[in-house]
Design a protein around this motif. Structure first.
Motif, PDB file in Angstrom:
ATOM      1  N   LEU A  98      46.494  49.869  24.211  1.00  0.00           N
ATOM      2  CA  LEU A  98      45.572  48.906  24.793  1.00  0.00           C
ATOM      3  C   LEU A  98      46.399  48.067  25.758  1.00  0.00           C
ATOM      4  O   LEU A  98      47.326  47.367  25.334  1.00  0.00           O
ATOM      5  N   LEU A  99      46.084  48.157  27.050  1.00  0.00           N
ATOM      6  CA  LEU A  99      46.917  47.566  28.084  1.00  0.00           C
ATOM      7  C   LEU A  99      46.205  46.466  28.855  1.00  0.00           C
ATOM      8  O   LEU A  99      45.039  46.625  29.225  1.00  0.00           O
ATOM      9  N   ASP A 100      46.925  45.377  29.128  1.00  0.00           N
ATOM     10  CA  ASP A 100      46.464  44.346  30.057  1.00  0.00           C
ATOM     11  C   ASP A 100      46.927  44.794  31.434  1.00  0.00           C
ATOM     12  O   ASP A 100      48.124  44.869  31.704  1.00  0.00           O
ATOM     13  N   VAL A 101      45.979  45.131  32.297  1.00  0.00           N
ATOM     14  CA  VAL A 101      46.290  45.656  33.629  1.00  0.00           C
ATOM     15  C   VAL A 101      45.893  44.668  34.726  1.00  0.00           C
ATOM     16  O   VAL A 101      45.615  45.061  35.859  1.00  0.00           O
ATOM     17  N   SER A 102      45.902  43.396  34.424  1.00  0.00           N
ATOM     18  CA  SER A 102      45.430  42.367  35.351  1.00  0.00           C
ATOM     19  C   SER A 102      46.336  42.161  36.556  1.00  0.00           C
ATOM     20  O   SER A 102      45.861  41.816  37.635  1.00  0.00           O
ATOM     21  N   MET A 103      47.614  42.362  36.390  1.00  0.00           N
ATOM     22  CA  MET A 103      48.574  42.098  37.468  1.00  0.00           C
ATOM     23  C   MET A 103      48.810  43.383  38.260  1.00  0.00           C
ATOM     24  O   MET A 103      49.439  44.313  37.760  1.00  0.00           O
ATOM     25  N   ALA A 104      48.331  43.423  39.494  1.00  0.00           N
ATOM     26  CA  ALA A 104      48.381  44.644  40.304  1.00  0.00           C
ATOM     27  C   ALA A 104      49.807  45.111  40.593  1.00  0.00           C
ATOM     28  O   ALA A 104      50.068  46.300  40.633  1.00  0.00           O
ATOM     29  N   ASP A 105      50.728  44.213  40.817  1.00  0.00           N
ATOM     30  CA  ASP A 105      52.092  44.593  41.202  1.00  0.00           C
ATOM     31  C   ASP A 105      53.091  44.453  40.064  1.00  0.00           C
ATOM     32  O   ASP A 105      54.290  44.358  40.301  1.00  0.00           O
ATOM     33  N   ALA A 106      52.598  44.439  38.840  1.00  0.00           N
ATOM     34  CA  ALA A 106      53.486  44.284  37.686  1.00  0.00           C
ATOM     35  C   ALA A 106      53.147  45.340  36.643  1.00  0.00           C
ATOM     36  O   ALA A 106      52.033  45.862  36.617  1.00  0.00           O
ATOM     37  N   PRO A 107      54.101  45.676  35.793  1.00  0.00           N
ATOM     38  CA  PRO A 107      53.805  46.642  34.730  1.00  0.00           C
ATOM     39  C   PRO A 107      52.718  46.113  33.791  1.00  0.00           C
ATOM     40  O   PRO A 107      52.600  44.904  33.571  1.00  0.00           O
ATOM     41  N   PRO A 122      39.299  37.056  27.770  1.00  0.00           N
ATOM     42  CA  PRO A 122      38.171  37.734  28.417  1.00  0.00           C
ATOM     43  C   PRO A 122      38.206  37.694  29.949  1.00  0.00           C
ATOM     44  O   PRO A 122      37.511  38.474  30.602  1.00  0.00           O
ATOM     45  N   SER A 123      39.018  36.846  30.537  1.00  0.00           N
ATOM     46  CA  SER A 123      39.096  36.788  32.000  1.00  0.00           C
ATOM     47  C   SER A 123      40.089  37.801  32.573  1.00  0.00           C
ATOM     48  O   SER A 123      40.203  37.940  33.777  1.00  0.00           O
ATOM     49  N   ARG A 124      40.791  38.533  31.713  1.00  0.00           N
ATOM     50  CA  ARG A 124      41.774  39.517  32.160  1.00  0.00           C
ATOM     51  C   ARG A 124      41.185  40.931  32.102  1.00  0.00           C
ATOM     52  O   ARG A 124      40.139  41.143  31.501  1.00  0.00           O
ATOM     53  N   ASP A 125      41.855  41.872  32.736  1.00  0.00           N
ATOM     54  CA  ASP A 125      41.397  43.262  32.792  1.00  0.00           C
ATOM     55  C   ASP A 125      42.207  44.108  31.815  1.00  0.00           C
ATOM     56  O   ASP A 125      43.445  44.032  31.798  1.00  0.00           O
ATOM     57  N   TYR A 126      41.512  44.954  31.046  1.00  0.00           N
ATOM     58  CA  TYR A 126      42.155  45.793  30.036  1.00  0.00           C
ATOM     59  C   TYR A 126      41.766  47.251  30.248  1.00  0.00           C
ATOM     60  O   TYR A 126      40.693  47.553  30.772  1.00  0.00           O
TER      61      TYR A 126
END
Length: 114
Positions: A29-38, A68-72
């Motif tokens: 289960l990954l937090d993918v909110s930061m486009a330029d970061a792992p 809930p404001s982040r992308d997973y």
């Protein structure tokens, strides 16, 4: 305070359904909110599996760590002897705090160049 929740993930293949005899499945289960970061892993399950896809695994995570404001997204890879054999090539977005039912993730066989 820790608030454990679980959900099921069905892993299916786009082609060859045979898992390697010593295959190691990794479900994250990954937090993918930061486009330029792992991506940041919030939950991970690793286990050895052999046989035929699809397989269904249960992933447990701490819901108090979910914003809930982040992308997973879900990430799946299958390795044999340290070599990548299958991976999900499409983004599988989820909202872990409000999710219901089984999530289905498709993995694709990795080209070996042989």
């Amino acid at each position: 305070m820790t608030q454990l929740k679980s959900f099921d993930v069905e892993i299916v293949s786009s082609g060859d359904n045979q898992l390697p005899a010593s295959g190691e499945v990794q479900l994250s289960l990954l937090d993918v909110s930061m486009a330029d970061a792992p991506a940041i892993s919030h939950a991970e399950l690793r286990l050895r599996c052999a046989g035929v896809l699809p397989i269904t695994l249960q992933l447990t995570f701490d819901s108090s760590q979910i914003d809930p404001s982040r992308d997973y997204a879900l990430g799946v890879s299958i390795e044999q002897d340290g070599r990548l054999q299958y991976i999900n090539t499409y983004h599988h977005a989820i909202q872990p705090g409000t999710m219901t039912g089984t999530q289905r993730v498709t993995v694709d066989k990795v080209a070996t160049g042989q």
